[in-house]
Design a protein around this motif. Structure first.
Motif, PDB file in Angstrom:
ATOM      1  N   ASN A 116       0.840  -1.196   0.000  1.00 21.02           N
ATOM      2  CA  ASN A 116       0.000   0.000   0.000  1.00 21.02           C
ATOM      3  C   ASN A 116       0.872   1.243   0.000  1.00 21.02           C
ATOM      4  O   ASN A 116       1.820   1.344   0.788  1.00 21.02           O
ATOM      5  CB  ASN A 116      -0.903  -0.023   1.242  1.00 21.02           C
ATOM      6  N   PRO A 117       0.590   2.232  -0.861  1.00 23.67           N
ATOM      7  CA  PRO A 117       1.445   3.427  -0.931  1.00 23.67           C
ATOM      8  C   PRO A 117       1.602   4.137   0.401  1.00 23.67           C
ATOM      9  O   PRO A 117       2.663   4.692   0.683  1.00 23.67           O
ATOM     10  CB  PRO A 117       0.719   4.307  -1.950  1.00 23.67           C
ATOM     11  N   TYR A 118       0.571   4.118   1.240  1.00 29.10           N
ATOM     12  CA  TYR A 118       0.655   4.795   2.533  1.00 29.10           C
ATOM     13  C   TYR A 118       1.744   4.166   3.396  1.00 29.10           C
ATOM     14  O   TYR A 118       2.625   4.856   3.925  1.00 29.10           O
ATOM     15  CB  TYR A 118      -0.699   4.727   3.241  1.00 29.10           C
TER      16      TYR A 118
ATOM     17  N   THR B 261       4.092   2.179   2.341  1.00 28.48           N
ATOM     18  CA  THR B 261       5.373   2.245   1.638  1.00 28.48           C
ATOM     19  C   THR B 261       6.108   3.525   2.001  1.00 28.48           C
ATOM     20  O   THR B 261       7.322   3.523   2.257  1.00 28.48           O
ATOM     21  CB  THR B 261       5.157   2.179   0.117  1.00 28.48           C
ATOM     22  N   GLU B 262       5.384   4.639   2.065  1.00 25.43           N
ATOM     23  CA  GLU B 262       6.015   5.910   2.434  1.00 25.43           C
ATOM     24  C   GLU B 262       6.433   5.907   3.898  1.00 25.43           C
ATOM     25  O   GLU B 262       7.470   6.467   4.252  1.00 25.43           O
ATOM     26  CB  GLU B 262       5.069   7.066   2.134  1.00 25.43           C
TER      27      GLU B 262
ATOM     28  N   PHE C   6      -2.990   9.570  -1.897  1.00 25.77           N
ATOM     29  CA  PHE C   6      -2.034   8.658  -2.525  1.00 25.77           C
ATOM     30  C   PHE C   6      -1.428   9.294  -3.772  1.00 25.77           C
ATOM     31  O   PHE C   6      -1.946  10.275  -4.316  1.00 25.77           O
ATOM     32  CB  PHE C   6      -2.672   7.306  -2.816  1.00 25.77           C
ATOM     33  N   PRO C   7      -0.316   8.753  -4.287  1.00 29.04           N
ATOM     34  CA  PRO C   7       0.471   9.448  -5.303  1.00 29.04           C
ATOM     35  C   PRO C   7      -0.281   9.836  -6.566  1.00 29.04           C
ATOM     36  O   PRO C   7       0.076  10.807  -7.222  1.00 29.04           O
ATOM     37  CB  PRO C   7       1.596   8.447  -5.626  1.00 29.04           C
TER      38      PRO C   7
ATOM     39  N   SER D 162      -2.070  -3.308  -5.019  1.00 28.27           N
ATOM     40  CA  SER D 162      -1.969  -2.484  -3.824  1.00 28.27           C
ATOM     41  C   SER D 162      -3.312  -2.282  -3.143  1.00 28.27           C
ATOM     42  O   SER D 162      -3.392  -1.804  -2.034  1.00 28.27           O
ATOM     43  CB  SER D 162      -1.378  -1.113  -4.175  1.00 28.27           C
TER      44      SER D 162
END
Length: 406
Positions: free
Chosen positions: A104-106, A108-109, A317-318, A400
């Protein structure tokens, strides 16, 4: 950074720092026998103690002497034996990170923030995915503990009782990340470890989305909420209620549905809202995975955003600014959350008896067009990217989306 997929790599010898390979003889640059600290001291013309002070930063050393040691280290290809050092210091200078839905991008950051801060402090990172499963997360904690990490950073599941019990019994220095637990501050005199915690604000930012939509004239505003039991779910539901009250709107329980923090659940929940006799005219989604599931439900019902229904989401998200219209969102300070968790853990290791802290970081309201407002200028920090489909078009399944996030 080490990764423990499926818990298997946790038990493999290949991950052990300083483990001899092949015939058991440790080798250094160009296949020669691995240099020792004594070799570095002889080459630099100093004592072994001076080499230790230079490499560990334990005492000031004259600049010329320090450079001579570093030159010798480079020439000999010397690598400190962290395993041997850990036997002396009882510290491995490693941190265990347990977060679910790593794709998940969250998260991941968050991982990027944790790794950068840990490396800056000279710590390695072991990573595991508990899959938001209470039994599995306890196994993950046990395996990380068996690897003798100095401490852990954990995003707990909705039922963290067994996990917390294990960490307390074994006095593992731990920071809870993103999701808070009750009773992190143990009662005085119990002797139980107390835990630090760090998260982003949830209630206030969610209320901001609701009052924004109400200010645009919406009177039936729905919420696709997260997994029951998570602190983030409780707080965002509370923020939703607070936003309705601030706008003078009555709560309709039928407009509050659970998407279980994942895409498929949100798609079902949004479809149920759309099937109501008097459906909502605006929606708030409580995380990025649920935003995508909601968008899929809207597309399959032939509805457009914001023409047929306004949409605001928690998590920026991105690609949120690549849809047409772009998504109005709450942006969490993901990398800073990870970095702050590391700092809290290092402070706990340095001062084990200091009072526990719960740190809440502010979020940002990112105003775009999915709420129904006219599109403004591009954000200064937004980089050009390839455009994604319009919100009325079907969205393909994404890996994701299959994991949960807060």
């Amino acid at each position: 950074m080490g990764y423990l997929p499926g818990l298997k790599a946790a038990l493999t010898g290949e991950c052990l720092v300083g483990r001899p390979r092949g015939n058991g003889r440790r080798t250094g640059r160009e296949g020669n026998a691995m240099a020792t600290m004594a070799d570095v001291a002889r080459s630099a013309g100093v004592s072994v103690a001076t080499v230790s002070h230079v490499l560990n930063g334990t005492r000031p050393v004259l600049p010329g002497t320090r450079q001579a040691v570093l030159d010798a280290v480079d020439a000999l290809g010397y690598t400190p034996n962290t395993l041997a050092r850990s036997l002396v210091t009882a510290r491995t200078r490693s941190v265990g990170l347990a977060v679910s839905a790593i794709s998940n991008p969250y998260f991941t950051e968050i991982l990027q923030g944790v790794e950068a801060a840990a490396l800056e402090a000279g710590y390695g990172l072991l990573l595991a995915d508990p899959h938001d499963d209470p039994a599995h997360e306890q196994k993950v904690a046990r395996l990380l503990h068996e690897r003798r990490v100095d401490g852990m950073i954990v995003a707990p599941s909705a039922q963290p009782g067994e996990l917390v019990g294990y960490l307390r019994r074994h006095a593992v220095p731990t920071v809870f990340l993103d999701r808070l637990i009750d009773g992190a501050d143990a009662a005085p005199g119990t002797g139980s470890p107390r835990f630090d915690q760090v998260c982003a604000e949830s209630a206030g930012p969610t209320a901001r989305l609701v009052t924004h939509l109400a200010g645009l004239g919406h009177r039936r505003i729905g919420l696709v909420a997260g997994l029951p039991g998570l602190s983030t779910t409780r707080e965002r539901v509370a923020g939703y209620r607070d936003g309705l009250a601030a706008a003078g709107l009555a709560l309709d329980d039928r407009l509050l549905v659970s998407g279980n923090s994942e895409s498929a659940g949100a798609e079902r929940a949004a479809a149920a809202l759309l099937a109501l006799p008097d459906p909502p005219t605006a929606l708030v989604t409580a995380n990025n995975a649920m935003t995508l599931g909601t968008l899929r439900a809207l597309a399959r019902h032939g509805l457009s955003v914001p023409g047929d229904l306004a949409l605001c989401c928690f998590d920026d998200f991105p690609w949120a600014d690549l849809f047409s219209p772009r998504l109005t969102a709450i942006a969490q300070p993901s990398r800073e959350l990870g970095a702050r968790a590391v700092r809290l853990l290092l402070e706990r290791l340095a001062e084990p008896d200091r009072p526990p802290r719960t740190v809440r970081l502010p979020c940002a309201f990112v105003h775009r067009g999915s709420c129904g407002c006219p599109e403004g200028p591009e954000r200064p920090d937004a980089a050009p990217r390839t455009a994604l489909p319009a919100l009325s078009e079907p969205l393909p399944e994404s890996p994701s989306e299959k994991g949960t996030s807060s």
